[in-house]
Structure formats: C-alpha cells, structure tokens
Design an enzyme around this catalytic site. Structure first.
Site, PDB file in Angstrom:
ATOM      1  N   ASP A   1       1.722   2.263 -12.236  1.00 18.10           N
ATOM      2  CA  ASP A   1       1.163   2.993 -13.364  1.00 18.10           C
ATOM      3  C   ASP A   1       1.996   2.593 -14.585  1.00 18.10           C
ATOM      4  O   ASP A   1       3.127   2.094 -14.452  1.00 18.10           O
ATOM      5  CB  ASP A   1       1.203   4.506 -13.133  1.00 18.10           C
ATOM      6  CG  ASP A   1       0.210   5.212 -14.074  1.00 18.10           C
ATOM      7  OD1 ASP A   1      -0.231   4.591 -15.067  1.00 18.10           O
ATOM      8  OD2 ASP A   1      -0.127   6.387 -13.820  1.00 18.10           O
TER       9      ASP A   1
HETATM   10  C1  BGC Z   1      -2.304   6.601 -16.617  1.00 20.18           C
HETATM   11  C2  BGC Z   1      -3.165   5.616 -15.832  1.00 20.18           C
HETATM   12  C3  BGC Z   1      -3.728   4.602 -16.773  1.00 20.18           C
HETATM   13  C4  BGC Z   1      -2.602   3.911 -17.476  1.00 20.18           C
HETATM   14  C5  BGC Z   1      -3.061   2.853 -18.468  1.00 20.18           C
HETATM   15  C6  BGC Z   1      -1.265   5.907 -17.464  1.00 20.18           C
HETATM   16  O1  BGC Z   1      -0.638   6.799 -18.302  1.00 20.18           O
HETATM   17  O2  BGC Z   1      -1.680   7.494 -15.726  1.00 20.18           O
HETATM   18  O3  BGC Z   1      -4.201   6.299 -15.166  1.00 20.18           O
HETATM   19  O4  BGC Z   1      -4.533   3.706 -16.061  1.00 20.18           O
HETATM   20  O5  BGC Z   1      -1.842   4.870 -18.214  1.00 20.18           O
HETATM   21  O6  BGC Z   1      -3.648   3.467 -19.557  1.00 20.18           O
END
Ligand code: BGC
Length: 737
Positions: A226
């Site tokens: 993530d």
């Molecule tokens: C989120 C993810 C997301 C990623 C990219 C993170 O803060 O938890 O679900 O895909 O950011 O935006």
C-alpha cells in the site's frame, strides 16, 4: 523465473522493486514501466506528475460505478464481472496497466471509515464478488490489485496499529475472501496493508506474504505495498514484498543493495522480486494498443443498471412503492447534490452525474414535483398537499472517509426531526438513504412506511433511484451487512478502536450476523434482507451430499404480479461441533429472475470446504463428521426451508500425546485408554493416596480427567516415575500411528 532480469545488476534489480513516481514503476533494461491507479469503483488516473492521492487534484473523467458498499448489495457476480470488464476497458483507454482494487476486507465494525470500499461482513460473499470483479478487469489484460492484505478493518492509526487476532479467526474470516479470490481469479497483484498483524507489519510478514499467500494458495503474481506501507524495505523484501509504492526516490533501493553486500539480505530474494515485477510488467503490457477508447454512454448505462440493482428495498408497508406518476414533494439536499461515492484514494471524477430530482421529475411526467432542502412550514404544507413525499437522508462526505473511523452510526438529528415532521403531515412518505457505512435505522423504520437503501450508488444513482421508485426496475438488492439496533449491540463494540497501538479481535469468528444470531439479538434489518415489488415462495428443498460438498436444490415461484429477481441464500450449520460455531453461516447463494407465476428449480453448489472450520491443531481446514443443517431463505432471518444432512468428515489428525495431554484425553482414546487405565490401576495400588484409582466417583473422575498426565509424576507420590510416563507415551503414540 526472471530470464529478463537475470542479466540485470543488483542495483538494477533493486531499482525494479520500488516506484519511479507516485503512480509508475521504473523502466529498467527490457522491463517496461507500468502505471498503477485507483480503483476500485472507477479509474482515477491523475494527469501529470500529481503527488496527491486524496482526491484534491482532479483525475481524468471516468465512469463512477457504485462503490463496493452499493455493488455488493446486488449479490450478483455476473453483474459485478460486467462492471469489472467496463473498468478494465476504461483502464486500457486511459493507459492504466494495474487498477488498484478490489477492496475485500471484512466489515468487522460499523465504524470503520472505509467500509464503503469493502463488500461485506461475510467472507463468502466478499470472495465471490471480489473474484468476479478481478475476472472482469483482467479480461481486458489489465492487472487487478487485491487489497488490503490483510486484517485492515479500521482506519484510525492504520499505518501503525496491530490487529491482534487468533489463527482460527484469521483463516475463517479475515484471510478467507483473499484465499477465494487468489485461487479462483488469479489477480496479477496483491496489495499488502499498512497495519501490523499480531505485531508484525503486513509488508514485513513472511508468514502472510510467502508461507500463506504463495506456498499455500499458489499466488503467482507480484506483492505490492500500500502507498507508504513499507517501513523497512530490506525486511519487506526478505518477507516476500516485490514492489514498494510509491517512489522512495532511490533511498530504499540503496538500502537493499547495501543489505545484500553486507550479507543481511539474500541476493536471491532481490532477484526473485525483480523477476516478479518484470513478469507483472510483461503480463499487463501484452497487446496494448495506443488507440483504445471506451464507450462512455454505454458505461453510464451500465452504471445506472448497477445502481438500480444495488438498491435495497428495506421496507414497503401497504405496497406504497412503486409510485405511479403523481404529485410528489421531494425533500433533502441529496436529491440535488447526490452523495454517490466515498472520500479518499478511490474518489473518481465522474463522466457525468444523474441528479435524483431531475430523474424523478422526468418519471413524474406532467405531475408537479416540488423540491425543498429543509423544513420549513412551506415545505410541510407542500408535502401535505402532494400525493407522496420522498425524503432523502444520509451522511455527508465529511462524516465518513478513508483515513479515519466514525465514532457513532447515527443520522444527523435534524434529519430525524425533518422526517418526523414530514410523516406527520404526509403518511405516504418514502425515505431514500445515502451512506457509506451502516446507519442506525430503528427510528427511521418506525417513522417511514417505505425505505430505499441507496448506500452509495455511483454516477448513475440518480436515475437508478428513480427507476426503482417508479417500478421500472423491481428492486432485488440484499443487505451485505447487518443493520444493528444500536451500535452498542455490534460485535466489536468494546474492542474498537485500538488501545495503545493494538486492536483486539476479541469477538473471534462471531462477526456480523454470526454474532447477532449466536446471541439471538434483535437487529433492525438482517444480513441478506431485501424486499421486492413481487413475492416469492420456496418449495421442494433437497440436498445431495457428495465428495465435493453439497448440491442444494429448491424450487422458487414468483407468486406476485411483476417479474422480479430473487436472491436465494443457503445457510449451513452444525449444532454439535468441537469448536464454537455460529448457528448458521452463508454457504452458497444464487439469483433467479422469474416472470409472474413462473416456477424454477435452482441449484446451489456448496463447496465442501464451506462446511469446515480451521483446525489449529493440524493447521488445516477440517470438515467434521456430523448432521449439518441446511437452511434456504430470503435473508439470514427469513429462513423458509430446512433440512438436515449427514456428512462424513475428514480424517481427524492423529496428534501425538505428550505429558501435557490430559487424563481424559488419553482415557477417551480407543488405543491409549486401556493402556492408561491399566497403568493408573497399578500406580493407584502403590500410591500413598489411592485417589487416582479409576474406581473414583464420576465427579472425581471429571476433576481428575483435567489433569495433564505429566503432573501425575508428583501427584502419585513416587508410584509413577518420569521414566514410566515416557515409556507409556512412547507405547501409546507408536500404537496409534
Ligand atoms: C490506499 C490504497 C490506495 C493507495 C493509492 C492508499 O492510501 O489505502 O487503497 O490504492 O493509497 O492511492
């Protein structure tokens, strides 16, 4: 693996393992760069070098389909796959190679701020819908990213918190949907979550990322982090993380190189991860055409269809709905500024947005449709004069979002006052709800004769709501999450939020309806609930038991006057089990569309593993022998037909007895029992206190039964030696193996 990466230097291999920018990977040697973008309910491709991912910088227009909270209510993998396919096509057209979704974490607590992005409180439903979504997206050659792996069920302090959860609960609930999607749909990537699991960061968790995901489930894609989830890239690579996102500006690439050079990290781990990133890039750049476009009108119509199908008719006293064209008073700001998606990284810039008020006016034809945002005397007078009032209630965007949790599940009190005032002057009042997380609805249910739950419906929600209000679409949505009477009743109430960096999963497998049913607690609307403008009856339940599980057959007849779709739900239960089980759990489901008067037999396969539990002794899923209840119904509490079937269980693992095995366990074993009884009799005659004799009364034997056999060395006053114990255990274990 990795013919493409074999000739790369260590530095080049390390470079492949972290992003080039916020959204892209690096081009290294023959390995092309790829673009990854949110996800999940629309493509959020940010133009230029945007470093913001919280929805502040706009992204390119894309269709906003219903977020998971809405889409899950279709209980329809075929429709979800079509939505996935449209997302895949849009990704291709927008030059995106990996779409960051689906989010399939379990909705453990109603307060989780990100529940709108997740499918369900039930792992089977989340797994089936998640797999359909992945199949749809990947059908276009675009990679999916199954997230957030794992046990990310709260947003507060999500980048540090430890989800403390026992192994059985992990396997049966929190890992189960991931396992289903990995095995059934082969996602190109899995995104590890921010949080720790039992103290270990997901990104550094070798057990999770390698032992379970790859070795047990056979995952053959790339594990990505993530955004910002990597605290220690070296530990993460060793654990099985392949790609850190976003870019670390080369800092962690240098860490990896240094760790290999100093012998801290195995060079093979770096090469393996580089190979996986290269394989991902090859997989998702195959057959790319620079000319792909998408049909925005067709996709909007699909968004509208999905929105209408996502709506749950919670209540419909005296068949108030569907409306016939008539004068209508529409009240509430969401009728003109619809709340149709959640806040945070998934925020899509829609190609257009259908406005409920416009669509209601369109359907009402020549009849007057008034609108008022609030309550005024004038509003009430208009509502009283109209044939029907439609009141839009719900949560504003700032009340729920990725990044923080809610502290309550209540609607704003002014909205309840408004509803109460409207209902007093206009008994024919329909409520339309918009929200991402579950709401307390007891008061709304007491006041309003009809309620449509729109959750979040995406850009087609306005027309979808009008389609259902006027009966152009017969509602068939079902709740994917229980609506509790009060927050205080919910399973994790006392274990949420985290305390000192830990969040205890003390309710274990009893999440959602499993909890309410086990406690026989009242709920406002149960899991699986949803009404229709027609009625269905169920007859002729039969169940075949076979090696792969069960085949459940039931006839469903449409007994009303309209065509409609029924979601037939199969729940299994095992009243006598060696572990604590909920009274029933969802084991299968299917949808059937029937014309008035039409009868059809539906078949619902129940995979054998859906009957099992996670046996911590043997570290595997185990189906117990026993009489399983099989119940078919229209919701988890509208159970229509029931039967019991005998199932032969799996061979129970033979575990060696040890000094910690109790007397009762040994005496209860057909092989060990007689040997131990003889030994006890002999020891009892020699012991200063002959209290260990098998001649003791039943109550005393129960007490003695709980003693680990090793303790008898002391209790027997020397009559039973350590050597005798070891010899006896050796004999017993040999004879049993
Ligand atoms: C989120 C993810 C997301 C990623 C990219 C993170 O803060 O938890 O679900 O895909 O950011 O935006």
């Amino acid at each position: 693996m990795g013919t493409v990466t074999e000739h790369l230097t260590l530095a080049e291999q390390a470079a492949l393992g972290s992003g080039a920018t916020f959204w892209t990977t690096k081009e290294v040697g023959d390995v092309p760069a790829i673009l990854l973008t949110d996800g999940p309910h629309g493509v959020r491709r940010q133009a230029g070098s945007a470093t913001d991912h919280l929805g502040l910088a706009r992204s390119e227009p894309a269709t906003c389909f219903p977020p998971a909270v809405g889409l899950s209510q279709t209980w329809d993998p075929e429709l979800v796959e079509r939505v996935g396919a449209a997302l895949g096509a849009e990704s291709r057209a927008l030059g995106v190679q990996v779409l960051l979704g689906p989010g399939i974490n379990i909705k453990r607590d109603p307060r989780c701020g990100r529940n709108f992005e997740y499918f369900s409180e039930d792992p089977l439903l989340a797994g089936v819908l998640g797999a359909a979504w992945v199949r749809g997206v990947q059908g276009h050659g675009v990679g999916a990213s199954l997230k957030h792996f794992a046990v990310n069920n709260a947003e507060d302090d999500r980048m540090r918190v430890s989800s403390d959860v026992d192994e059985r609960t992990l396997r049966e609930l929190y890992l189960r949907a991931f396992e289903h999607v990995v095995k059934q749909a082969r996602p190109a990537t899995v995104m590890c979550s921010y949080n720790r699991i039992n103290g270990v960061y997901a990104a550094e968790n070798r057990w999770l990322l390698t032992d379970v995901l790859r070795d047990e489930w056979g995952f053959d894609g790339a594990v990505i982090s993530d955004w910002g989830a990597v605290r220690d890239r070296v530990a993460a690579v060793a654990a099985g993380l392949d790609l850190e996102m976003p870019s670390s500006n080369g800092v962690t690439d240098a860490d990896v190189v240094a760790a290999v050079e100093s012998g801290v990290l195995d060079a093979a781990a770096v090469a393996r991860s580089a190979g996986r990133v290269a394989a991902l890039a090859a997989r998702v750049t195959e057959n790319i055409s620079g000319t792909a476009t998408f049909d925005d009108e067709g996709h909007h119509q699909l968004a509208r269809e999905a929105a209408a199908r996502s709506i749950v008719l919670l209540k419909n006293d005296d068949d108030l709905l569907p409306l016939t064209p008539s004068s209508i008073a529409v009240i509430g700001g969401f009728a003109v500024s619809p709340r149709f998606q959640g806040g945070g990284s998934s925020h899509v810039n829609p190609t257009r947005v259908d406005v409920p008020l416009d669509e209601i006016r369109h359907r009402a034809g020549e009849y007057p449709v008034s609108y008022a945002e609030e309550l005024t005397a004038q509003t009430l007078a208009t509502a009283a004069d109209a044939d029907t009032a439609v009141v839009f209630l719900g949560l504003a965007a700032e009340e729920e979002s990725e990044g923080f949790d809610r502290t309550h599940i209540d609607l704003p009190v002014e909205q309840l006052h408004l509803l109460s005032a409207v209902v007093q002057v206009q008994p024919r009042t329909v409520v339309v709800l918009s929200h991402g997380g579950v709401l307390r609805l007891d008061e709304v249910a007491d006041l309003a004769p009809a309620i449509l739950d729109g959750a979040l419906l995406g850009q087609g929600g306005g027309s979808g709501i009008a389609d259902v209000l006027f009966g152009a679409v017969n509602p068939s949505g079902r709740l994917a999450e229980t609506v509790p009477v009060r927050l205080q009743d919910s399973p994790a109430y006392i274990n949420f939020p985290a305390e000192d960096g830990h969040i205890l999963y003390g309710e274990r497998v009893f999440v959602g309806y499993r909890w309410y049913d086990a406690r026989d607690a009242a709920v406002t609307f149960p899991f699986g609930h949803g009404l229709s403008y027609t009625t269905f009856e169920y007859t002729d339940l039969s169940v075949d038991v076979h090696a792969d599980g069960l085949t459940v057959r039931v006839s469903v007849v449409n007994t009303g006057a309209r065509a409609g779709r029924e979601v037939v739900q199969v729940y299994a239960g095992l009243p006598v089990s060696r572990v604590a089980r909920p009274p029933r759990w969802l084991a299968g489901f299917t949808g059937v569309t029937l014309d008035p008067g039409e009868l059809r037999e539906v078949q619902i396969p129940v995979a054998r593993e859906e009957l099992g539990y996670w046996d911590v002794r043997s570290g595997r899923r185990l189906v117990e022998s026993g009489d399983y209840s099989v119940t078919v119904g229209a919701s988890s509490r509208d159970l229509r037909l029931h039967t019991v079937v005998a199932v032969d269980g799996d061979a129970v693992p033979v575990l060696a007895f040890t000094p910690d095995s109790t007397l009762a366990e040994l005496l209860g074993d057909p092989v060990a029992g007689p040997i131990v009884a003889d030994m006890l009799a002999a020891a009892g005659q020699q012991a200063p206190t002959a209290g260990l004799s098998t001649a003791a009364g039943a109550d005393m034997m129960r007490l003695l039964g709980s003693i680990p056999i090793g303790r008898l060395v002391s209790f027997s006053g020397g009559a039973f030696s350590r050597e005798q114990l070891a010899g006896m255990l050796e004999t017993v274990n040999r004879q049993r193996s």
